[in-house]
Every structure is written in C-alpha cells, then in structure tokens.
Design a protein around this motif. Structure first.
Motif, PDB file in Angstrom:
ATOM      1  N   UNK A   1      76.746  42.757  21.014  1.00  0.00           N
ATOM      2  CA  UNK A   1      75.640  41.799  21.053  1.00  0.00           C
ATOM      3  C   UNK A   1      76.124  40.436  20.595  1.00  0.00           C
ATOM      4  N   UNK A   2      75.421  39.431  21.028  1.00  0.00           N
ATOM      5  CA  UNK A   2      75.538  38.103  20.442  1.00  0.00           C
ATOM      6  C   UNK A   2      74.120  37.595  20.241  1.00  0.00           C
ATOM      7  N   UNK A   3      73.735  37.451  18.972  1.00  0.00           N
ATOM      8  CA  UNK A   3      72.398  36.966  18.609  1.00  0.00           C
ATOM      9  C   UNK A   3      72.377  35.444  18.463  1.00  0.00           C
ATOM     10  N   UNK A   4      73.555  34.806  18.591  1.00  0.00           N
ATOM     11  CA  UNK A   4      73.661  33.347  18.489  1.00  0.00           C
ATOM     12  C   UNK A   4      73.016  32.836  17.197  1.00  0.00           C
ATOM     13  N   UNK A   5      73.381  33.485  16.110  1.00  0.00           N
ATOM     14  CA  UNK A   5      72.775  33.167  14.813  1.00  0.00           C
ATOM     15  C   UNK A   5      73.709  32.375  13.908  1.00  0.00           C
ATOM     16  N   UNK A   6      74.767  31.800  14.484  1.00  0.00           N
ATOM     17  CA  UNK A   6      75.663  30.949  13.701  1.00  0.00           C
ATOM     18  C   UNK A   6      75.880  29.654  14.462  1.00  0.00           C
ATOM     19  N   UNK A   7      75.395  28.538  13.937  1.00  0.00           N
ATOM     20  CA  UNK A   7      75.491  27.259  14.629  1.00  0.00           C
ATOM     21  C   UNK A   7      76.941  26.847  14.831  1.00  0.00           C
ATOM     22  N   UNK A   8      77.180  26.158  15.942  1.00  0.00           N
ATOM     23  CA  UNK A   8      78.511  25.643  16.222  1.00  0.00           C
ATOM     24  C   UNK A   8      78.968  26.050  17.611  1.00  0.00           C
TER      25      UNK A   8
ATOM     26  N   UNK B   1      66.706  35.403   9.527  1.00  0.00           N
ATOM     27  CA  UNK B   1      67.371  35.088  10.800  1.00  0.00           C
ATOM     28  C   UNK B   1      67.813  33.626  10.757  1.00  0.00           C
ATOM     29  N   UNK B   2      69.106  33.362  10.890  1.00  0.00           N
ATOM     30  CA  UNK B   2      69.630  32.007  10.733  1.00  0.00           C
ATOM     31  C   UNK B   2      69.091  31.101  11.820  1.00  0.00           C
ATOM     32  N   UNK B   3      68.853  29.841  11.447  1.00  0.00           N
ATOM     33  CA  UNK B   3      68.423  28.856  12.427  1.00  0.00           C
ATOM     34  C   UNK B   3      67.112  29.204  13.072  1.00  0.00           C
ATOM     35  N   UNK B   4      66.157  29.712  12.326  1.00  0.00           N
ATOM     36  CA  UNK B   4      64.936  30.246  12.898  1.00  0.00           C
ATOM     37  C   UNK B   4      64.088  29.224  13.610  1.00  0.00           C
ATOM     38  N   UNK B   5      64.190  27.951  13.267  1.00  0.00           N
ATOM     39  CA  UNK B   5      63.384  26.948  13.954  1.00  0.00           C
ATOM     40  C   UNK B   5      63.765  26.915  15.414  1.00  0.00           C
ATOM     41  N   UNK B   6      62.805  27.139  16.292  1.00  0.00           N
ATOM     42  CA  UNK B   6      63.079  27.145  17.722  1.00  0.00           C
ATOM     43  C   UNK B   6      63.438  28.511  18.248  1.00  0.00           C
ATOM     44  N   UNK B   7      63.634  29.489  17.397  1.00  0.00           N
ATOM     45  CA  UNK B   7      63.937  30.849  17.850  1.00  0.00           C
ATOM     46  C   UNK B   7      62.651  31.534  18.266  1.00  0.00           C
ATOM     47  N   UNK B   8      62.684  32.255  19.389  1.00  0.00           N
ATOM     48  CA  UNK B   8      61.478  32.925  19.874  1.00  0.00           C
ATOM     49  C   UNK B   8      61.076  34.036  18.928  1.00  0.00           C
ATOM     50  N   UNK B   9      59.776  34.244  18.817  1.00  0.00           N
ATOM     51  CA  UNK B   9      59.288  35.374  18.036  1.00  0.00           C
ATOM     52  C   UNK B   9      59.792  36.665  18.658  1.00  0.00           C
ATOM     53  N   UNK B  10      60.218  37.595  17.825  1.00  0.00           N
ATOM     54  CA  UNK B  10      60.780  38.850  18.330  1.00  0.00           C
ATOM     55  C   UNK B  10      59.689  39.640  19.044  1.00  0.00           C
ATOM     56  N   UNK B  11      59.860  39.821  20.354  1.00  0.00           N
ATOM     57  CA  UNK B  11      58.864  40.536  21.138  1.00  0.00           C
ATOM     58  C   UNK B  11      59.508  41.455  22.164  1.00  0.00           C
ATOM     59  N   UNK B  12      60.748  41.830  21.895  1.00  0.00           N
ATOM     60  CA  UNK B  12      61.481  42.658  22.841  1.00  0.00           C
ATOM     61  C   UNK B  12      61.329  44.121  22.473  1.00  0.00           C
TER      62      UNK B  12
ATOM     63  N   UNK C   1      70.187  26.581  16.319  1.00  0.00           N
ATOM     64  CA  UNK C   1      68.853  27.116  16.038  1.00  0.00           C
ATOM     65  C   UNK C   1      68.637  28.491  16.667  1.00  0.00           C
ATOM     66  N   UNK C   2      69.665  29.329  16.600  1.00  0.00           N
ATOM     67  CA  UNK C   2      69.521  30.699  17.061  1.00  0.00           C
ATOM     68  C   UNK C   2      69.615  30.891  18.556  1.00  0.00           C
ATOM     69  N   UNK C   3      70.150  29.895  19.275  1.00  0.00           N
ATOM     70  CA  UNK C   3      70.274  29.993  20.730  1.00  0.00           C
ATOM     71  C   UNK C   3      71.608  29.426  21.192  1.00  0.00           C
ATOM     72  N   UNK C   4      72.105  30.001  22.279  1.00  0.00           N
ATOM     73  CA  UNK C   4      73.190  29.365  23.011  1.00  0.00           C
ATOM     74  C   UNK C   4      72.563  28.362  23.965  1.00  0.00           C
TER      75      UNK C   4
END
Length: 265
Positions: free
Chosen positions: A24-31, A1-12, A62-65
C-alpha cells in the motif's frame, strides 16, 4: 493520520473476507513520492501526447499524491531539426506532467487493487490508472483500470494477437453516469484471479475479462494476465485527451491511496 487537512473521510469498505493486504501507499508523508515504491518516466513517451514528464510535477501533500499538469515550456534535448519522429521533431514541450510506475520488483500476479482518486474533467486531460507486464507491448499485456478523456471513463484490457497487433476488450462510460464528479473522491477496484478480471468504479461494474477461455483474436500462446503487472499513475495532456488549449492550468490529479490485497492461502 498525517496531513489530515484535505484528506477524504475514510469511507472505503473493508475487502471481502479472505484477502490480505500485501502492499500500500497511503501517501501520509509529505514530500517526494516514496522512491522505495515508485520510479518516474521522463520526457515524451507515447501516443503523440503534448506533455513532458518530469518528477517535479509530483508531490505528496496533505495525505495525497498530487500529479500536476502545467502549461510550461521545456526544451527538448533530443530535438533534431530534420527528424520526422514525433518525439525528436519537437523543439519544445508546451506542457509538463508526471508519470509514476511501481519499481520493477514491485509487481503482482492476481489480487484486489483499490485506488481512491479525484481529477477535474477538463478538455485535453488524460489521467489514468493502469498496469503493464514485463516485456514488449502488447505481448506483455495492459490493464486500464481507469482512463478519462473527452467526457468518458474507460476500463480496458489489451493483449497481442498472433500477428503481434493489439487486441482490445474495452468499455466506455459517460462521466455523467457518476455525477457528482468535481471535487469528489471515487473508488476504483480491480479484482483479478486465475479465472477473470473485473473492474468497478464506486461499486458499479465497468468491464470484465474472462481468463478461463482464449480471448477472441488474441494469441493463445500468450498468457499476459497470468504474469506480474506493475502499476502506473499518470496524467497525460493532449493525444487522445483532446485539445487542451481552452483549459486553464495547472490542473491536479489527486490520489488518496493505493492498496493491494491478495487472497489468503
């Protein structure tokens, strides 16, 4: 998973059987946020809010908007000295933020919407997850999957009455009911079909809208919740959010993912 630092552990939890992910948008591409999925609002928009919306306040990292509200002065190019209209009467905006909307061709009728996010509960902030239909407000309808302001979480449905005025099915919930809050991701889920719309936060039902019968006070000739709705993510400052003067800035509203499912046919 790109940018994993700061990404929440998958618990959904997985959606119930019979649902298929359609967007979907996983926000896995920085920019910058993906322009194939999102467009931005600009300037002053609504509700006498204080912020100036601009794309610079949104970034994928880091995997977030990350939508960042800042105390930042921006000149208003639409300022008019003698105007009484609130947008034009302000020479400057004293705050900036961002508001994203799915592109016009990216809209849905019915489905399961999952949004995992976190934000600070601070005075003057007004983060939201909401949808609107095509056309005039409130005739085209609005669904507030999440609003936060003044210590409360809201889940609302808005449509028009015969006189064109807005008719609400709203609900309010103390933030304290969902502690611990600060720094923790929370999951909003909306399930919407021909009969009803239900909104949940962390598995708890916040509000339900019955589509099987006319809503009291609404125009029965309008059926806004049987037509496509676009998704919106934004953080306002001021307005119903209250006075932000005692809040430190910047403040960040972080969205971990957006996932849209529809029932298998």
């Amino acid at each position: 998973m790109a940018g994993g630092a700061g990404r929440a552990e998958e618990n959904t939890p997985a959606p119930p059987a019979g649902w298929t992910r359609v967007w979907a948008d996983e926000f896995d591409r920085d920019g910058v946020p993906d322009p194939a999925r999102w467009e931005f609002e600009h300037g002053f928009q609504r509700n006498h809010e204080l912020q100036w919306y601009q794309p610079d306040n949104a970034v994928v990292r880091d995997g977030r908007l990350v939508i960042e509200a800042r105390r930042q002065q921006v000149r208003n190019p639409g300022f008019r000295e003698e105007s009484r209209e609130w947008r034009a009467s302000r020479r400057f905006a004293e705050y900036t933020s961002a508001s994203l909307i799915t592109r016009p061709e990216v809209a849905w009728t019915y489905g399961r919407f999952e949004i995992r996010a976190r934000f600070p509960a601070r005075a003057g902030l007004w983060p939201a997850i909401w949808t609107t239909g095509k056309g005039r407000w409130p005739q085209a309808g609005e669904i507030d999957i999440m609003e936060f302001y003044r210590g409360q979480l809201l889940a609302n449905f808005v449509q028009a009455g015969p006189d064109g005025r807005d008719v609400w099915n709203d609900s309010r919930h103390p933030l304290a009911d969902f502690e611990p809050w600060e720094g923790k991701d929370h999951l909003w889920v909306m399930e919407w079909d021909e009969e009803k719309i239900e909104i949940r936060l962390d598995g708890r039902l916040l509000n339900r809208h019955d589509l099987s019968r006319p809503f009291p006070g609404a125009d029965p000739a309008l059926r806004p919740f049987h037509a496509p709705q676009r998704l919106r993510l934004n953080m306002a400052v001021g307005g119903q959010g209250g006075d932000p003067s005692g809040t430190t800035f910047p403040q960040r509203y972080e969205i971990d993912f957006v996932r849209i499912y529809q029932r298998e046919k």
